[in-house]
Structure formats: structure tokens, C-alpha cells
Design a protein around this motif. Structure first.
Motif, PDB file in Angstrom:
ATOM      1  N   ASN A  82       0.816  -1.205   0.000  1.00 54.55           N
ATOM      2  CA  ASN A  82       0.000   0.000   0.000  1.00 54.55           C
ATOM      3  C   ASN A  82       0.855   1.263   0.000  1.00 54.55           C
ATOM      4  O   ASN A  82       0.533   2.247  -0.662  1.00 54.55           O
ATOM      5  CB  ASN A  82      -0.925   0.003   1.219  1.00 54.55           C
ATOM      6  N   VAL A  83       1.942   1.234   0.756  1.00 58.63           N
ATOM      7  CA  VAL A  83       2.835   2.400   0.797  1.00 58.63           C
ATOM      8  C   VAL A  83       3.447   2.643  -0.578  1.00 58.63           C
ATOM      9  O   VAL A  83       3.464   3.766  -1.092  1.00 58.63           O
ATOM     10  CB  VAL A  83       3.931   2.206   1.861  1.00 58.63           C
ATOM     11  N   VAL A  84       3.958   1.590  -1.212  1.00 58.85           N
ATOM     12  CA  VAL A  84       4.588   1.736  -2.524  1.00 58.85           C
ATOM     13  C   VAL A  84       3.557   2.152  -3.570  1.00 58.85           C
ATOM     14  O   VAL A  84       3.818   3.026  -4.414  1.00 58.85           O
ATOM     15  CB  VAL A  84       5.283   0.422  -2.928  1.00 58.85           C
ATOM     16  N   ASN A  85       2.375   1.563  -3.527  1.00 59.10           N
ATOM     17  CA  ASN A  85       1.344   1.919  -4.494  1.00 59.10           C
ATOM     18  C   ASN A  85       0.915   3.370  -4.358  1.00 59.10           C
ATOM     19  O   ASN A  85       0.577   4.027  -5.352  1.00 59.10           O
ATOM     20  CB  ASN A  85       0.130   1.007  -4.329  1.00 59.10           C
ATOM     21  N   THR A  86       0.922   3.895  -3.147  1.00 58.95           N
ATOM     22  CA  THR A  86       0.585   5.296  -2.946  1.00 58.95           C
ATOM     23  C   THR A  86       1.607   6.198  -3.623  1.00 58.95           C
ATOM     24  O   THR A  86       1.252   7.180  -4.282  1.00 58.95           O
ATOM     25  CB  THR A  86       0.515   5.627  -1.446  1.00 58.95           C
ATOM     26  N   VAL A  87       2.887   5.882  -3.478  1.00 58.61           N
ATOM     27  CA  VAL A  87       3.925   6.674  -4.129  1.00 58.61           C
ATOM     28  C   VAL A  87       3.786   6.575  -5.650  1.00 58.61           C
ATOM     29  O   VAL A  87       3.935   7.579  -6.368  1.00 58.61           O
ATOM     30  CB  VAL A  87       5.321   6.228  -3.668  1.00 58.61           C
ATOM     31  N   CYS A  88       3.476   5.393  -6.152  1.00 60.91           N
ATOM     32  CA  CYS A  88       3.237   5.241  -7.596  1.00 60.91           C
ATOM     33  C   CYS A  88       2.119   6.165  -8.060  1.00 60.91           C
ATOM     34  O   CYS A  88       2.216   6.819  -9.103  1.00 60.91           O
ATOM     35  CB  CYS A  88       2.859   3.797  -7.926  1.00 60.91           C
ATOM     36  N   SER A  89       1.047   6.220  -7.284  1.00 54.56           N
ATOM     37  CA  SER A  89      -0.097   7.038  -7.669  1.00 54.56           C
ATOM     38  C   SER A  89       0.252   8.518  -7.680  1.00 54.56           C
ATOM     39  O   SER A  89      -0.308   9.290  -8.457  1.00 54.56           O
ATOM     40  CB  SER A  89      -1.275   6.776  -6.724  1.00 54.56           C
ATOM     41  N   GLN A  90       1.186   8.934  -6.826  1.00 57.74           N
ATOM     42  CA  GLN A  90       1.569  10.343  -6.760  1.00 57.74           C
ATOM     43  C   GLN A  90       2.213  10.820  -8.061  1.00 57.74           C
ATOM     44  O   GLN A  90       2.040  11.966  -8.459  1.00 57.74           O
ATOM     45  CB  GLN A  90       2.530  10.574  -5.601  1.00 57.74           C
ATOM     46  N   ILE A  91       3.003   9.959  -8.693  1.00 55.77           N
ATOM     47  CA  ILE A  91       3.738  10.390  -9.884  1.00 55.77           C
ATOM     48  C   ILE A  91       3.069   9.973 -11.186  1.00 55.77           C
ATOM     49  O   ILE A  91       3.533  10.338 -12.262  1.00 55.77           O
ATOM     50  CB  ILE A  91       5.182   9.845  -9.873  1.00 55.77           C
ATOM     51  N   ARG A  92       1.959   9.224 -11.107  1.00 55.18           N
ATOM     52  CA  ARG A  92       1.412   8.610 -12.317  1.00 55.18           C
ATOM     53  C   ARG A  92       0.988   9.630 -13.370  1.00 55.18           C
ATOM     54  O   ARG A  92       1.302   9.474 -14.554  1.00 55.18           O
ATOM     55  CB  ARG A  92       0.239   7.695 -11.966  1.00 55.18           C
ATOM     56  N   VAL A  93       0.265  10.680 -13.006  1.00 51.17           N
ATOM     57  CA  VAL A  93      -0.188  11.652 -13.996  1.00 51.17           C
ATOM     58  C   VAL A  93       0.995  12.344 -14.660  1.00 51.17           C
ATOM     59  O   VAL A  93       1.050  12.506 -15.882  1.00 51.17           O
ATOM     60  CB  VAL A  93      -1.146  12.680 -13.365  1.00 51.17           C
ATOM     61  N   THR A  94       1.970  12.771 -13.847  1.00 54.13           N
ATOM     62  CA  THR A  94       3.161  13.401 -14.417  1.00 54.13           C
ATOM     63  C   THR A  94       3.877  12.446 -15.359  1.00 54.13           C
ATOM     64  O   THR A  94       4.343  12.845 -16.433  1.00 54.13           O
ATOM     65  CB  THR A  94       4.119  13.848 -13.297  1.00 54.13           C
ATOM     66  N   ALA A  95       3.969  11.173 -14.966  1.00 57.29           N
ATOM     67  CA  ALA A  95       4.611  10.181 -15.828  1.00 57.29           C
ATOM     68  C   ALA A  95       3.850  10.012 -17.142  1.00 57.29           C
ATOM     69  O   ALA A  95       4.453   9.955 -18.226  1.00 57.29           O
ATOM     70  CB  ALA A  95       4.704   8.847 -15.099  1.00 57.29           C
TER      71      ALA A  95
ATOM     72  N   ALA B  21      11.169   8.875  -5.981  1.00 60.60           N
ATOM     73  CA  ALA B  21      10.285   8.819  -7.140  1.00 60.60           C
ATOM     74  C   ALA B  21      10.183  10.156  -7.853  1.00 60.60           C
ATOM     75  O   ALA B  21      10.236  10.225  -9.087  1.00 60.60           O
ATOM     76  CB  ALA B  21       8.896   8.341  -6.709  1.00 60.60           C
ATOM     77  N   TRP B  22      10.046  11.251  -7.073  1.00 57.95           N
ATOM     78  CA  TRP B  22       9.923  12.562  -7.712  1.00 57.95           C
ATOM     79  C   TRP B  22      11.220  12.977  -8.388  1.00 57.95           C
ATOM     80  O   TRP B  22      11.208  13.614  -9.448  1.00 57.95           O
ATOM     81  CB  TRP B  22       9.472  13.610  -6.701  1.00 57.95           C
ATOM     82  N   ASN B  23      12.354  12.614  -7.806  1.00 52.75           N
ATOM     83  CA  ASN B  23      13.606  12.882  -8.491  1.00 52.75           C
ATOM     84  C   ASN B  23      13.696  12.107  -9.792  1.00 52.75           C
ATOM     85  O   ASN B  23      14.140  12.631 -10.815  1.00 52.75           O
ATOM     86  CB  ASN B  23      14.790  12.544  -7.583  1.00 52.75           C
ATOM     87  N   SER B  24      13.265  10.856  -9.763  1.00 54.86           N
ATOM     88  CA  SER B  24      13.334  10.036 -10.969  1.00 54.86           C
ATOM     89  C   SER B  24      12.451  10.583 -12.079  1.00 54.86           C
ATOM     90  O   SER B  24      12.880  10.697 -13.232  1.00 54.86           O
ATOM     91  CB  SER B  24      12.935   8.589 -10.644  1.00 54.86           C
ATOM     92  N   ILE B  25      11.218  10.925 -11.745  1.00 47.83           N
ATOM     93  CA  ILE B  25      10.318  11.408 -12.798  1.00 47.83           C
ATOM     94  C   ILE B  25      10.753  12.780 -13.294  1.00 47.83           C
ATOM     95  O   ILE B  25      10.565  13.132 -14.460  1.00 47.83           O
ATOM     96  CB  ILE B  25       8.847  11.424 -12.310  1.00 47.83           C
ATOM     97  N   LYS B  26      11.377  13.556 -12.425  1.00 50.37           N
ATOM     98  CA  LYS B  26      11.854  14.880 -12.830  1.00 50.37           C
ATOM     99  C   LYS B  26      12.959  14.777 -13.880  1.00 50.37           C
ATOM    100  O   LYS B  26      13.006  15.549 -14.836  1.00 50.37           O
ATOM    101  CB  LYS B  26      12.357  15.638 -11.607  1.00 50.37           C
ATOM    102  N   PHE B  27      13.842  13.799 -13.710  1.00 48.40           N
ATOM    103  CA  PHE B  27      14.986  13.675 -14.604  1.00 48.40           C
ATOM    104  C   PHE B  27      14.763  12.698 -15.758  1.00 48.40           C
ATOM    105  O   PHE B  27      15.638  12.539 -16.603  1.00 48.40           O
ATOM    106  CB  PHE B  27      16.224  13.246 -13.808  1.00 48.40           C
ATOM    107  N   THR B  28      13.624  12.026 -15.795  1.00 45.43           N
ATOM    108  CA  THR B  28      13.368  11.014 -16.823  1.00 45.43           C
ATOM    109  C   THR B  28      12.349  11.524 -17.825  1.00 45.43           C
ATOM    110  O   THR B  28      11.211  11.829 -17.468  1.00 45.43           O
ATOM    111  CB  THR B  28      12.861   9.707 -16.178  1.00 45.43           C
ATOM    112  N   ASP B  29      12.742  11.613 -19.083  1.00 41.25           N
ATOM    113  CA  ASP B  29      11.860  12.123 -20.133  1.00 41.25           C
ATOM    114  C   ASP B  29      11.316  11.025 -21.041  1.00 41.25           C
ATOM    115  O   ASP B  29      10.417  11.278 -21.849  1.00 41.25           O
ATOM    116  CB  ASP B  29      12.612  13.158 -20.982  1.00 41.25           C
ATOM    117  N   GLU B  30      11.846   9.816 -20.919  1.00 44.96           N
ATOM    118  CA  GLU B  30      11.345   8.694 -21.704  1.00 44.96           C
ATOM    119  C   GLU B  30      11.746   7.396 -21.015  1.00 44.96           C
ATOM    120  O   GLU B  30      12.612   7.378 -20.155  1.00 44.96           O
ATOM    121  CB  GLU B  30      11.907   8.723 -23.130  1.00 44.96           C
ATOM    122  N   GLY B  31      11.047   6.321 -21.378  1.00 43.30           N
ATOM    123  CA  GLY B  31      11.362   5.034 -20.766  1.00 43.30           C
ATOM    124  C   GLY B  31      10.429   4.714 -19.620  1.00 43.30           C
ATOM    125  O   GLY B  31       9.206   4.752 -19.766  1.00 43.30           O
ATOM    126  N   SER B  32      10.981   4.451 -18.427  1.00 45.67           N
ATOM    127  CA  SER B  32      10.144   3.982 -17.322  1.00 45.67           C
ATOM    128  C   SER B  32      10.735   4.339 -15.958  1.00 45.67           C
ATOM    129  O   SER B  32      11.921   4.621 -15.828  1.00 45.67           O
ATOM    130  CB  SER B  32       9.974   2.460 -17.402  1.00 45.67           C
TER     131      SER B  32
END
Length: 225
Positions: free
Chosen positions: A21-34, A69-80
């Protein structure tokens, strides 16, 4: 606040919680931006399937993973961006401890990568990869230093590995007490908003959902560094 973290006086709780549940919550936080960037969000389980209950501090664990997670999505423009939850036996002095387990929680991205010299001191305050990176993405570099201190207060550690032009992996490793009989009722102490992490760059998060949502629970995310 930050002074409590530095002095080792920040209270660390031991509560029963569902790791997934903790990990899924973090996933949900970045999903729209991703989704807006065309970056996939993935979850991987190693050593267990889906839900797993332990005693630990879900608020602090979620703070650290959210920062990664937020650092990763901030610096990642393609991929996963991939979240990996790995469960191992806890072994001390060659003896297995059946009531404890080692949790390794990782966030892997396909961003630009981090130079080796910077990687060595990445968890020190005010460290950024390069001046050009700071100008492009912004940030103070405090977040990862706080993550390191939080992990140590929980009796664990953080680390990172990276390959230029391939991506980076950030991990949190903890030794936690297993819960062999999960509670029948929902979690009584879910992660809550904490003014400390909002002021200092570690992401506050809503209570975890039972399933991975298709949209994040936060509409205007703050992205720590």
C-alpha cells in the motif's frame, strides 16, 4: 523538523502496515506526471506476492520513496520508472531470524544517469549532479541528505548506482519485523501529512489506497530534490 533529524531525535514509530500500500501510494503520486511525459510506471515484487505486512514506520518509508520517485520522474523524459520491493531473510551472525526480514525498496529510472564522482557524495547536503542540471531542473539538493538521515534513524541505509545515458537506481534497505497474521481491519495508522517534510523537501503523502489508482491522489505535486 530538520534539527530533530540532525540530532537523531525525530521519533520513529513501529506500526503494522502493508508494504504494498505504501509503494502503491507513491506510484499514484507520480502517475499523472509520468503519463504526461510518456514514461511508464512499473511495480515489481521479489520474494513475495502483492501484499506483505511488517512493523515499521510507514510515514518515514513513504517520505524516502516519494523523494526518490519525484527525483526520478523529474529527470526522466522517456522510458520507465520501476518500483521494486525485494524481501529477504534476516540473518545475523549466521543465524536466520524468522520473525524479521530485510526489505530492499528500489526506484529505477531511465534518466540521463549520474557521474561517478557525484554519485559518491550524492547523499551529502547541497549536492547536485552538475550546474547545468541544476539550471534545467532546479532544487537545493537537500532531499537525498534527509532521506539518508531518515533511513539511519530507522536502522537502515540508502544508496544509489547509476550508468550515464542508461539510468539510475536509488534504494532504501531496512530490517523489519514480520507480521505473520495480517490484521483483518484496515491499517489504523496510515501515512499522514507531516509539516516537516513539506518544509524540508520530502514529499508528504495521503493515506495509502488498497489498490494502485489509475490517477494520483495529488493534483499539484511538489517535486523534491
Amino acid at each position: 523538523d530538520m534539527s530533530k533529524v540532525e540530532a537523531g531525535k525525530l521519533e520513529i514509530e513501529k506500526l503494522p502496515f502493508d508494504l504494498s500500500n505504501v509503494v502503491n501510494t507513491v506510484c499514484s503520486q507520480i502517475r499523472v506526471t509520468a503519463e504526461e511525459k510518456g514514461v511508464a510506471v512499473e511495480v515489481e515484487y521479489i520474494g513475495f506476492k502483492d501484499h506483505y505486512w511488517v512493523h515499521g514506520d510507514p510515514v518515514r518509508i513513504q517520505q524516502v520513496l516519494s523523494n526518490f520517485a519525484w527525483n526520478s520522474i523529474k529527470f526522466t523524459d522517456e522510458g520507465s520508472i520501476k518500483f521494486t520491493m525485494e524481501l529477504k531473510d534476516s540473518v545475523v551472525n549466521g543465524k536466520n531470524r524468522p520473525d524479521h526480514c530485510v526489505l530492499k525498496l528500489s526506484v529505477t529510472d531511465t534518466g540521463p544517469g549520474i557521474p561517478e564522482e557525484t554519485l559518491k557524495k550524492l547523499f551529502q547536503p547541497f549536492v547536485q549532479a552538475e550546474v547545468s542540471t541544476f539550471r534545467q531542473y532546479g532544487g537545493t539538493g537537500l532531499g537525498l541528505s534527509i532521506c539518508k538521515q531518515l533511513a539511519e534513524l530507522m536502522g537502515g541505509n540508502v544508496g544509489a548506482s547509476s550508468t550515464l545515458d542508461v539510468g539510475s537506481v536509488f534504494h532504501l534497505q531496512l530490517n523489519e519485523e514480520r507480521i505473520h497474521e495480517p490484521p483483518s481491519s484496515p491499517e489504523q495508522h496510515p501515512p499522514q501529512t507531516d509539516p516537516y517534510q513539506q518544509a524540508r523537501g520530502v514529499r508528504a503523502a495521503p493515506a495509502p489506497a488498497q489498490q494502485l489508482p489509475s490517477t494520483p491522489g495529488i493534483n499539484t505535486p511538489h517535486r523534491p530534490t
